[in-house]
Design a protein around this motif. Structure first.
Motif, PDB file in Angstrom:
ATOM      1  N   GLY A  40       0.913  -1.189   0.129  1.00 54.83           N
ATOM      2  CA  GLY A  40      -0.072   0.124  -0.133  1.00 54.83           C
ATOM      3  C   GLY A  40       0.854   1.124   0.229  1.00 54.83           C
ATOM      4  N   LYS A  41       1.955   1.272  -0.125  1.00 56.09           N
ATOM      5  CA  LYS A  41       2.904   2.459  -0.310  1.00 56.09           C
ATOM      6  C   LYS A  41       2.784   3.062  -1.484  1.00 56.09           C
ATOM      7  CE  LYS A  41       6.429   0.627   2.990  1.00 56.09           C
ATOM      8  NZ  LYS A  41       7.666   0.197   3.053  1.00 56.09           N
ATOM      9  N   VAL A  42       3.058   4.488  -1.423  1.00 60.58           N
ATOM     10  CA  VAL A  42       3.069   5.235  -2.790  1.00 60.58           C
ATOM     11  C   VAL A  42       4.573   5.502  -3.083  1.00 60.58           C
ATOM     12  CG1 VAL A  42       2.661   7.734  -3.644  1.00 60.58           C
ATOM     13  CG2 VAL A  42       1.067   6.523  -2.144  1.00 60.58           C
ATOM     14  N   LEU A  43       4.782   5.149  -4.397  1.00 62.15           N
ATOM     15  CA  LEU A  43       6.112   5.372  -4.855  1.00 62.15           C
ATOM     16  C   LEU A  43       6.343   6.885  -5.659  1.00 62.15           C
ATOM     17  CD1 LEU A  43       6.834   1.710  -6.355  1.00 62.15           C
ATOM     18  CD2 LEU A  43       7.301   2.852  -3.802  1.00 62.15           C
ATOM     19  N   LEU A  44       7.365   7.466  -5.269  1.00 65.63           N
ATOM     20  CA  LEU A  44       7.455   8.977  -5.905  1.00 65.63           C
ATOM     21  C   LEU A  44       8.626   8.995  -6.759  1.00 65.63           C
ATOM     22  CD1 LEU A  44       6.828  11.247  -2.962  1.00 65.63           C
ATOM     23  CD2 LEU A  44       4.965  10.542  -4.925  1.00 65.63           C
ATOM     24  N   SER A  45       8.920   9.422  -8.132  1.00 71.52           N
ATOM     25  CA  SER A  45       9.860   9.557  -8.709  1.00 71.52           C
ATOM     26  C   SER A  45      10.861  10.260  -7.920  1.00 71.52           C
ATOM     27  CB  SER A  45       9.730  10.234 -10.014  1.00 71.52           C
ATOM     28  OG  SER A  45       9.227  11.388 -10.048  1.00 71.52           O
ATOM     29  N   ASP A  46      12.301  10.356  -8.056  1.00 68.76           N
ATOM     30  CA  ASP A  46      13.177  11.072  -7.022  1.00 68.76           C
ATOM     31  C   ASP A  46      12.876  12.632  -7.301  1.00 68.76           C
ATOM     32  OD1 ASP A  46      15.257  11.055  -5.085  1.00 68.76           O
ATOM     33  OD2 ASP A  46      16.545  11.361  -6.544  1.00 68.76           O
ATOM     34  N   ASN A  47      12.435  12.934  -8.544  1.00 68.99           N
ATOM     35  CA  ASN A  47      12.327  14.277  -8.753  1.00 68.99           C
ATOM     36  C   ASN A  47      11.117  14.920  -8.965  1.00 68.99           C
ATOM     37  OD1 ASN A  47      11.491  12.931 -10.763  1.00 68.99           O
ATOM     38  ND2 ASN A  47      12.209  14.417 -12.492  1.00 68.99           N
ATOM     39  N   PHE A  48      10.207  14.246  -8.091  1.00 71.12           N
ATOM     40  CA  PHE A  48       8.906  14.666  -7.665  1.00 71.12           C
ATOM     41  C   PHE A  48       8.732  16.005  -7.404  1.00 71.12           C
ATOM     42  CE2 PHE A  48       4.620  14.968  -6.007  1.00 71.12           C
ATOM     43  CZ  PHE A  48       3.831  14.360  -7.088  1.00 71.12           C
ATOM     44  N   PHE A  49       9.581  16.327  -6.337  1.00 77.44           N
ATOM     45  CA  PHE A  49       9.443  17.653  -5.932  1.00 77.44           C
ATOM     46  C   PHE A  49      10.568  18.738  -6.409  1.00 77.44           C
ATOM     47  CE2 PHE A  49       8.424  14.847  -2.304  1.00 77.44           C
ATOM     48  CZ  PHE A  49       7.140  15.301  -1.946  1.00 77.44           C
ATOM     49  N   SER A  50      11.212  18.298  -7.266  1.00 83.47           N
ATOM     50  CA  SER A  50      12.134  18.902  -8.168  1.00 83.47           C
ATOM     51  C   SER A  50      12.278  18.600  -9.468  1.00 83.47           C
ATOM     52  CB  SER A  50      13.437  18.989  -7.643  1.00 83.47           C
ATOM     53  OG  SER A  50      14.118  17.706  -7.391  1.00 83.47           O
ATOM     54  N   ALA A  51      10.944  18.910 -10.244  1.00 84.60           N
ATOM     55  CA  ALA A  51      10.905  18.296 -11.815  1.00 84.60           C
ATOM     56  C   ALA A  51      11.823  19.001 -12.847  1.00 84.60           C
ATOM     57  CB  ALA A  51       9.480  18.382 -12.103  1.00 84.60           C
ATOM     58  N   SER A  52      12.231  20.173 -12.496  1.00 87.25           N
ATOM     59  CA  SER A  52      13.189  20.874 -13.450  1.00 87.25           C
ATOM     60  C   SER A  52      14.546  20.820 -12.856  1.00 87.25           C
ATOM     61  CB  SER A  52      12.593  22.314 -13.656  1.00 87.25           C
ATOM     62  OG  SER A  52      13.397  23.028 -14.161  1.00 87.25           O
ATOM     63  N   SER A  53      15.291  20.848 -13.921  1.00 86.43           N
ATOM     64  CA  SER A  53      16.665  20.752 -13.543  1.00 86.43           C
ATOM     65  C   SER A  53      17.282  22.106 -12.843  1.00 86.43           C
ATOM     66  CB  SER A  53      17.739  20.591 -14.791  1.00 86.43           C
ATOM     67  OG  SER A  53      17.310  21.472 -15.782  1.00 86.43           O
ATOM     68  N   ARG A  54      16.309  22.873 -13.211  1.00 82.37           N
ATOM     69  CA  ARG A  54      16.720  24.530 -12.570  1.00 82.37           C
ATOM     70  C   ARG A  54      15.946  24.643 -11.373  1.00 82.37           C
ATOM     71  NH1 ARG A  54      15.875  28.351 -18.098  1.00 82.37           N
ATOM     72  NH2 ARG A  54      17.281  27.206 -19.562  1.00 82.37           N
ATOM     73  N   ASP A  55      15.455  23.709 -10.821  1.00 85.68           N
ATOM     74  CA  ASP A  55      14.790  23.801  -9.421  1.00 85.68           C
ATOM     75  C   ASP A  55      15.601  23.489  -8.308  1.00 85.68           C
ATOM     76  OD1 ASP A  55      12.904  23.509  -7.368  1.00 85.68           O
ATOM     77  OD2 ASP A  55      11.310  23.079  -8.732  1.00 85.68           O
ATOM     78  N   PRO A  56      15.958  24.178  -7.372  1.00 88.76           N
ATOM     79  CA  PRO A  56      16.815  23.753  -6.213  1.00 88.76           C
ATOM     80  C   PRO A  56      16.082  23.074  -5.284  1.00 88.76           C
ATOM     81  CG  PRO A  56      15.857  26.237  -6.012  1.00 88.76           C
ATOM     82  CD  PRO A  56      15.103  25.662  -7.363  1.00 88.76           C
ATOM     83  N   ARG A  57      14.745  22.601  -5.353  1.00 87.61           N
ATOM     84  CA  ARG A  57      14.449  21.964  -4.235  1.00 87.61           C
ATOM     85  C   ARG A  57      14.836  20.678  -4.212  1.00 87.61           C
ATOM     86  NH1 ARG A  57       7.850  22.595  -5.290  1.00 87.61           N
ATOM     87  NH2 ARG A  57       8.915  22.380  -7.552  1.00 87.61           N
ATOM     88  N   PRO A  58      15.083  20.034  -3.010  1.00 90.08           N
ATOM     89  CA  PRO A  58      15.628  18.515  -2.612  1.00 90.08           C
ATOM     90  C   PRO A  58      14.715  17.416  -3.534  1.00 90.08           C
ATOM     91  CG  PRO A  58      14.542  19.413  -0.861  1.00 90.08           C
ATOM     92  CD  PRO A  58      14.480  20.360  -1.546  1.00 90.08           C
ATOM     93  N   SER A  59      15.685  16.496  -3.523  1.00 92.03           N
ATOM     94  CA  SER A  59      14.766  15.179  -4.250  1.00 92.03           C
ATOM     95  C   SER A  59      13.983  14.439  -3.092  1.00 92.03           C
ATOM     96  CB  SER A  59      16.034  14.487  -4.931  1.00 92.03           C
ATOM     97  OG  SER A  59      16.840  13.686  -3.997  1.00 92.03           O
ATOM     98  N   VAL A  60      13.214  13.563  -3.579  1.00 83.08           N
ATOM     99  CA  VAL A  60      12.809  12.785  -2.767  1.00 83.08           C
ATOM    100  C   VAL A  60      13.750  11.784  -1.626  1.00 83.08           C
ATOM    101  CG1 VAL A  60      11.204  10.605  -2.284  1.00 83.08           C
ATOM    102  CG2 VAL A  60      10.656  12.481  -4.019  1.00 83.08           C
ATOM    103  N   ASN A  61      14.714  11.396  -2.423  1.00 83.08           N
ATOM    104  CA  ASN A  61      15.954  10.757  -1.444  1.00 83.08           C
ATOM    105  C   ASN A  61      16.688  11.589  -0.419  1.00 83.08           C
ATOM    106  OD1 ASN A  61      17.139   8.292  -1.213  1.00 83.08           O
ATOM    107  ND2 ASN A  61      18.770   8.952  -2.173  1.00 83.08           N
ATOM    108  N   GLU A  62      16.846  13.145  -1.080  1.00 82.81           N
ATOM    109  CA  GLU A  62      17.441  13.845   0.002  1.00 82.81           C
ATOM    110  C   GLU A  62      16.393  14.187   1.169  1.00 82.81           C
ATOM    111  OE1 GLU A  62      20.379  16.207  -3.235  1.00 82.81           O
ATOM    112  OE2 GLU A  62      18.358  16.738  -2.876  1.00 82.81           O
ATOM    113  N   LEU A  63      15.232  14.247   0.901  1.00 80.16           N
ATOM    114  CA  LEU A  63      14.221  14.466   2.099  1.00 80.16           C
ATOM    115  C   LEU A  63      14.245  13.448   2.965  1.00 80.16           C
ATOM    116  CD1 LEU A  63      11.469  16.342  -0.022  1.00 80.16           C
ATOM    117  CD2 LEU A  63      12.876  17.399   1.661  1.00 80.16           C
ATOM    118  N   LYS A  64      14.617  12.369   2.680  1.00 80.77           N
ATOM    119  CA  LYS A  64      14.394  10.827   3.431  1.00 80.77           C
ATOM    120  C   LYS A  64      13.149  10.749   3.578  1.00 80.77           C
ATOM    121  CE  LYS A  64      19.041  11.708   5.576  1.00 80.77           C
ATOM    122  NZ  LYS A  64      19.618  10.870   4.714  1.00 80.77           N
ATOM    123  N   ALA A  65      12.338  10.993   2.726  1.00 79.54           N
ATOM    124  CA  ALA A  65      10.756  10.832   2.675  1.00 79.54           C
ATOM    125  C   ALA A  65      10.327   9.290   2.811  1.00 79.54           C
ATOM    126  CB  ALA A  65      10.154  11.426   1.768  1.00 79.54           C
TER     127      ALA A  65
END
Length: 428
Positions: free
Chosen positions: A160-185
């Motif tokens: 029942g887990k939700v899987l997110l692509s690592d760039n879900f929160f930073s979909a653009s290469s110009r977006d400084p937001r952290p990746s899912v892995n970096e967020l330790k989500a």
């Protein structure tokens, strides 16, 4: 030698200004062409994030109540859903099939999209919504960024887990937001605020961050979420009724006439309830058909730009051919004064290449401006700006230098075959 060349070029500044202006315009146009090919080819050959070889889509037909083949005992969502699950079970039991899954607007090369927005702490992101049954990652060989296998991702979907692509929160290469892995989500819970079950927003746990999977070979869009909604606490097993895709992965050693084998099993073995298999399509055929219009457009652009490059080549070739022919007397005088053939070639070619080198920084500045405003962006592809400019500017310079050398070499070689006395007597 360089000082003499510069002095001579300054003395002939009127002619060289117009030539420099031609170089500037041609260099920017040629850079635009190189940039288009660079961006398009880099996008096309970039990793997809999934595999589609040995994959097939099965088209199921829902038999209507008016048909004599209709089975009333399978009427109702619950019975129809169980029939669909039975089809999955039977497919997985076939020796040729490695994995089978239903999905909703999720398979690759699909023009039907569903979006999903999610917030985590103070960060929000969005991407494609992919509702699937657990075997889906196995079919397309999705992987986690920390090395999780497709089978492990499938187990997380079953939980029942939700899987997110690592760039879900930073979909653009110009977006400084952290990746899912970096967020330790991974392992954290959140509410699916876009959905309501019994008046409340269901909770879901985040699974492993997945390697981003691109939309197709001509697009860099790659952010997505993946989950199995057919479970208690979200929808129910009946949610599989809304899954409009059925795909399978065939074992490589068994991938021989698989479409014919599946269609042979359609009337009895795969005919469950009011579901009837009517067609089997390979993902390779689906990919080719889905990308046909873009491929045709790219081919037309390539032909047009190729024609433009030929015109640029002939234009520069003609300019320097005419310019060198007008200097037959000068070449004769240099030969009379003891200049060698290689020295004359070097001076003439050096003059053209030096002028090109002086203009190139201005052309690169114009290229940077075009890149900054994304005037040349290919299908929204934001590749490394510095590398992109360097590669395309370097390619443009080399191509133009070759055109200049060709435009000087041939007429100069011909002029040096003429005896100096005869050349001096020619009326230019």
């Amino acid at each position: 030698m360089k000082k003499k060349l510069l002095r001579q070029m300054l003395n002939e500044w009127r002619t060289n200004v117009w030539l420099a202006l031609e170089f500037l315009v041609v260099s920017v146009v040629l850079w635009y062409i190189c940039d288009y090919f660079y961006a398009s080819m880099r996008t096309y050959f970039a990793p997809l994030g999934f595999e589609y070889d040995h994959c097939y889509e099965l088209t199921m037909y829902d038999i209507p109540e008016s048909s004599p083949e209709y089975r009333p005992e399978y009427a109702g969502d619950s019975a129809q859903a169980e029939a669909r699950y039975e089809i999955l079970r039977r497919l997985k039991q076939m020796p040729e099939i490695e994995a089978a899954a239903y999905s909703n607007n999720a398979r690759p090369f699909n023009g039907s999209n569903s979006g999903f927005t999610m917030g985590y702490d103070s960060v929000s992101g969005n991407g494609l919504r992919r509702f699937v049954t657990p075997d889906f990652p196995i079919i397309y060989r999705y992987r986690g960024v920390n090395g999780e296998s497709p089978e492990e991702l499938a187990r997380q979907l079953e939980e029942g887990k939700v899987l997110l692509s690592d760039n879900f929160f930073s979909a653009s290469s110009r977006d400084p937001r952290p990746s899912v892995n970096e967020l330790k989500a991974t392992g954290k819970k959140f509410q699916l605020t876009e959905y309501t079950v019994d008046g409340e927003h269901p909770e879901a746990s985040v699974g492993s961050a997945m390697v981003p999977a691109r939309y197709d070979q001509f697009n860099t869009w790659s952010s997505f979420m993946m989950m199995d909604p057919c479970r208690d606490g979200f929808h129910s097993r009946k949610a599989i009724m809304y899954h409009n895709e059925l795909t399978v992965r065939v074992r490589p050693e068994q991938d021989h006439d698989i479409a014919a084998k599946l269609m042979a099993a359609a009337p009895d073995y795969l005919h469950v309830g009011n579901n009837l298999l009517t067609n089997v399509s390979s993902l390779d055929d689906i990919r080719r058909n889905f990308q046909r219009s873009t491929t045709t457009q790219l081919r037309n652009y390539s032909a047009g730009m190729g024609f433009m490059m030929i015109n640029i080549f002939l234009g520069l070739l003609g300019t320097f051919w005419f310019r060198t022919q007008q200097r037959v007397n000068e070449i004769a005088i240099r030969r009379v004064n003891g200049a060698t053939r290689s020295g004359i070639f070097g001076r003439l070619i050096g003059e053209g290449v030096l002028l090109l080198a002086l203009v190139t920084p201005l052309a690169v500045a114009a290229d940077c401006m075009l890149t900054h405003y994304d005037i040349c962006a290919y299908y929204g592809a934001h590749h490394s700006t510095a590398l992109r400019i360097a590669v395309c500017a370097g390619t443009s310079f080399v191509l133009m230098a070759l055109m200049v050398i060709a435009g000087i070499w041939f007429p100069a070689r011909r002029a040096m075959r003429i005896e100096p006395a005869q050349a001096l007597s020619i009326d230019n």
